[in-house]
Scaffold this active site. Structure first.
Site: not given
Ligand code: CA
Length: 310
Positions: A107, A254, A276
């Site tokens: 991320s 995602d 995610h």
């Protein structure tokens, strides 16, 4: 060959095929350089027994990797987090005597690792960006859109987010890390990411959704990500990610990052059946049972690094 021997051989082969793959693979993840894991927004190394990269360090260590889990500010700009990570990398090199590290970031950890590789390529063997916010997140754009800087709603969101970031840092034993949720949101927005990419372009695709350079200044660049939002009925985070994914207007994502935005260097895959949080085997291992387990994908990546001499 007599029948008894044939039967024994057959039974042996069946037993062998039933053994878990790991037992075959002594040294499978034995990279030359230590692996350094870097968390995303609102991330941490571990809170009590719960790791951010859930179950991943142990799985990598079991087959030969030296793994370090870092902690930077849960919410701050890419540059601030990047400088913190650089200091951690230097300590890891001092402790291990290694000359370089393999950085793996999830991320916001994607741009954070890219920062270190950009300013000190001599210390980095590879960068692997997982669900990386490399060209911004439409969800960050959405947040800054509905709560523009200077508005009351922005002040509320920023204050709550800073509170959460401070709580995370406190719980994970690093209460002194500086938190700045507004700078984090701006770094994660499309505009903020494009600005960052001008200063740190290594591995970023020049086309909208292609691959980037595989190797820049001696650093190998890789990426992978998921493209599904709801993957496990029992995971309470799935409905939240289904909601945040609405900011993407149908673009492949995602839940928090668009597939094209996740691209960096060599794109291993951008459409795993993962959201995610599945990408870091969360929440506590509740992932898509019809997809390759994320822990396996980390192991495969370590093996890829090993086979590349990294
Ligand atoms: Ca999950």
């Amino acid at each position: 060959m007599n029948k008894t021997l044939m039967k024994k051989l057959f039974a042996f082969l069946i037993a062998l095929s039933l053994l878990p793959a790991q037992t075959w693979a002594a040294g499978y993840t034995g990279t030359k350089y230590p692996i350094v894991l870097v968390h995303g927004l609102f991330g941490f190394d571990n809170i009590g027994p719960v790791e951010y990269f859930y179950g991943i360090p142990a799985a990598l260590r079991a087959d030969g990797s030296q793994v370090f889990v870092t902690q930077v500010s849960a919410a701050n700009s890419t540059e601030v987090r990047g400088e913190q990570l650089l200091a951690e990398v230097q300590s890891i090199l001092a402790v291990t005597g290694a000359s370089k590290v393999n950085l793996i970031g999830h991320s916001h950890g994607g741009p954070t690792t890219r920062y270190v590789a950009s300013v000190r390529p001599d210390l980095v063997a590879s960068v692997t960006s997982i669900g990386g916010v490399n060209k911004g997140s439409k969800f960050a754009d959405f947040l800054l859109g509905v709560a523009p800087v200077g508005s009351y709603s922005n002040a509320v969101v920023v204050s709550l987010s800073n509170g959460l970031a401070k709580l995370i840092s406190f719980l994970s034993g690093q209460p002194k890390l500086p938190q700045n949720a507004l700078n984090a949101a701006q770094s994660l927005s499309t505009a903020g990411s494009l600005k960052f990419n001008v200063a740190h372009p290594e591995g970023i695709p020049t086309s909208a959704c292609g691959e980037g350079a595989y190797n820049v200044h001696g650093v190998a660049y890789y990426s992978w990500s998921g493209a599904k939002q709801t993957t496990n009925f029992f995971d309470v985070s799935d409905p939240v990610l289904a909601l945040t994914s609405l900011a993407f207007n149908g673009e492949k994502n995602d839940g928090l990052v668009g597939s094209c935005s996740s691209h960096l260097g060599q794109v291993i895959r951008d459409d795993y059946g993962m959201n995610h949080l599945d990408e870091v085997n969360q929440v506590i291992g509740l992932v898509n049972i019809f997809e390759t387990n994320p822990v396996t994908i980390y192991r495969q990546q370590a093996n890829r690094l090993k086979n590349s001499g990294l």
